[in-house]
Scaffold this motif. Structure first.
Motif, PDB file in Angstrom:
ATOM      1  N   UNK A 181       0.836  -1.195   0.000  1.00 33.84           N
ATOM      2  CA  UNK A 181       0.000   0.000   0.000  1.00 33.84           C
ATOM      3  C   UNK A 181       0.875   1.252   0.000  1.00 33.84           C
ATOM      4  N   UNK A 182       1.845   1.247   0.868  1.00 26.79           N
ATOM      5  CA  UNK A 182       2.709   2.408   1.019  1.00 26.79           C
ATOM      6  C   UNK A 182       3.562   2.642  -0.237  1.00 26.79           C
ATOM      7  N   UNK A 183       4.100   1.562  -0.800  1.00 27.46           N
ATOM      8  CA  UNK A 183       4.930   1.692  -2.000  1.00 27.46           C
ATOM      9  C   UNK A 183       4.116   2.316  -3.132  1.00 27.46           C
ATOM     10  N   UNK A 184       2.929   1.749  -3.401  1.00 21.33           N
ATOM     11  CA  UNK A 184       2.138   2.257  -4.519  1.00 21.33           C
ATOM     12  C   UNK A 184       1.666   3.696  -4.277  1.00 21.33           C
ATOM     13  N   UNK A 185       1.148   3.958  -3.092  1.00 26.04           N
ATOM     14  CA  UNK A 185       0.612   5.309  -2.875  1.00 26.04           C
ATOM     15  C   UNK A 185       1.744   6.344  -2.891  1.00 26.04           C
TER      16      UNK A 185
END
Lengths: 399, 399
Positions: free
Chosen positions: B294-298
């Motif tokens: 989640x963190x990587x993509x956002x």
């Protein structure tokens, strides 16, 4: 010895004697400069019987209609000659034959096509070449398939992409197709009455976003060696014959750009016909154009798929059904690029005889309006047009 | 003088003294070869206090694990060094610093990262670096945006595409990602019990067609200068720090390939964790991986969009809303390439410690099965996953 100098007619004759590859070269004796483009000198070389035998084409280091203030790379002569040589390998029946090329002089020698006429002129006069659309579809299928990842070894493809990098000519397309008509640019020109319509293009969010995508794909999608400018003025026709010329915009780009440009020029003519011919002839010719669009696409798509079934070298791309999935994406690109061709030819800088030769100004404005509206419709609908029949239905609907 | 020869430890020390750019180079006195890859010699150079000061990396002219029977271009050292130099320009905080490069020796000197550890090893041990995923998303946003058509002048972009043409390394990816796992290839390896599952990949039409599209886009879509192999073994981490290394696969390709590879390696770990850690720790670590995804993509998406809003040079791509439309396409590619990474790491040749270090064979087989199934699900669903929350829901659903 071959440092660049602008050819005189006498230079062109000398050159044709040396490199024309004709029988009895000493008989070549005169040259006529016939270039009507903006970028090049084109000499038709005659023998002492008054027969034209060969063409000598030289790139000018500037845009002819603007003058020396707009310099342009001479390397485009290499790109043109090499693109045509590649395309000739795969589709000799529909590609002009290049017999000699010199990088320093930016000059090439090619077959004389005096027996042919420029297709656009014929379309404007309402002269029908019933095989031309199919032949153009065949040219596009052969040249674009054989220079794609389906068949080139990846090492060769990458080397070819590098060989055909064409920054200056691509930049012309990048600007004239995808920027100018959607902004208030001094190069644009269109009838005053259409100012509200043209202004509405500039703040049509969905349109501008779609055009952004088409430009981005023109930048980034190296699918095949495109002709790069395959409009009806780059095509010679005769009874049963069609030859593509003028490939100085050649580079590796999205296949739908070539197919869309080709279809777009048929649709420009479709939109112009009510102003060019009497009503009944115009109606008949419009049906011919729609039939041409159908024939061009179906010949291209079935040809590409047949080649893919027979000749795909790449193992993953050869999987049954993949080429069909790819051609569906090419179809969406085709419709989008077709729309941008309609708009850049009517709003932008590069106008065409189809519209310019409409004598009545009000009728001309109507035809141009229809072309702009059709262009916008196609760009917006590009991802949602099921097939060529649905496309033709939308064109009829657009008026 | 700098003709290619394979370095000894003494050569590496000499070289570091000359080109290491360290204070007091005469103090450099020993070298330890620490390469665990297949392609290169990697020397850690120590001073007389026993401190490691600099790294000397040399490309071997063959694949190390296979031996001299699989030759491999030394030009990859140039491509690696130049890719890292470009990425460092745009993201110095997360790119290893290259201080010297020599083409003929295929050798480069880079900063020593002894204070860091390879991320994969930490992921396998269950050591959590809560900032790493966000930092990797930042690295991807910075490097991929700044080498894209949004910001490079088209002339520069085309020149850069040519400079980073990387046929031999790309061919490895083309084969190992997109061919081998979907065919009966001798390079594949997986537990015998999974033969029926792996065999079912080979004749899954929808899967094979989707993989064909991913391969075709890997061939043709020159969107940005990719790292090309950004898995957790190409990433060093420390508390609050992350550095990308090993960019010999760098070339201009589809942005989603890098993002998908990065997420894919987090998901490989997610699938392996039940075999690596006790149940409660494994469950916690799996939640961390999902949070990492989640963190990587956002971070990537919001970073890319913020850069696009601020720095887009191209007029058409700058139109409000276009970058969002583009990032949605990158998202679909990301999911697809993520799926291919999961499958090539489990069915294909390039296995990873996450799975290899699972002691219990039955558990290992289960984990590998889950990774293959997740990979297949993602490839098939790539165009239909709304957002990263929907992705995470699908991952949970897959088990």
């Amino acid at each position: 010895m071959s440092q660049y100098r602008t050819f005189t007619a006498a230079d062109a004759v000398d050159y044709a004697r040396q490199f024309g590859g004709v029988d009895n070269p000493a008989a070549l004796c005169s040259a006529e400069e016939i270039g009507d483009g903006n970028l090049n000198l084109v000499f038709k070389i005659y023998d002492d019987q008054g027969n034209s035998r060969v063409i000598v084409k030289q790139a000018l280091p500037y845009v002819r209609c603007v003058g020396e203030s707009w310099p342009l790379t001479l390397d485009r002569a290499r790109l043109e000659a090499q693109t045509l040589v590649e395309h000739y390998k795969y589709c000799p029946q529909h590609t002009v034959k290049i017999t000699h090329y010199d990088a320093e002089l930016a000059v090439m020698v090619m077959e004389d096509l005096s027996s042919h006429r420029i297709w656009r002129g014929e379309l404007v006069k309402g002269v029908y070449y019933p095989q031309a659309a199919q032949q153009l579809g065949d040219y596009l299928a052969q040249t674009l398939f054989h220079t794609s990842d389906f068949v080139l070894h990846p090492h060769q493809k990458k080397a070819e992409v590098a060989r055909f990098i064409n920054p200056e000519m691509c930049e012309i397309t990048e600007d004239l197709f995808f920027n100018d008509p959607y902004t208030d640019h001094e190069r644009n020109s269109y009838p005053d009455a259409l100012e509200p319509l043209v202004a509405s293009l500039r703040d049509d969010d969905a349109l501008r976003i779609a055009v952004g995508g088409l430009k981005h794909r023109f930048f980034a999608h190296a699918e095949a060696l495109l002709h790069g400018d395959i409009h009806s003025g780059s095509i010679f026709v005769a009874d049963g014959s069609l030859k593509a010329i003028d490939a100085e915009f050649g580079y590796f780009g999205p296949i739908g750009f070539d197919v869309g440009t080709a279809i777009g020029n048929l649709l420009i003519n479709y939109c112009a016909l009510p102003g060019l011919l009497p009503p009944r002839e115009a109606a008949d010719a419009r049906e011919q154009r729609l039939s041409d669009v159908h024939s061009l696409w179906t010949t291209f798509a079935s040809g590409f798929l047949a080649l893919a079934a027979e000749k795909t070298r790449d193992e993953a791309l050869a999987y049954p059904g993949y080429s069909q999935a790819f051609v569906r994406k090419v179809w969406a690109d085709t419709i989008g690029y077709c729309g941008t061709e309609l708009i850049r030819r009517t709003v932008g800088m590069s106008h065409v005889a189809d519209m310019k030769q409409i004598a009545d100004p009000a009728m001309r404005t109507d035809c141009i309006r229809n072309a702009i509206n059709l262009g916008r419709t196609l760009i917006l609908a590009a991802d949602h047009v099921e097939d060529v029949d649905a496309l033709i239905a939308r064109i009829r609907q657009a008026g």
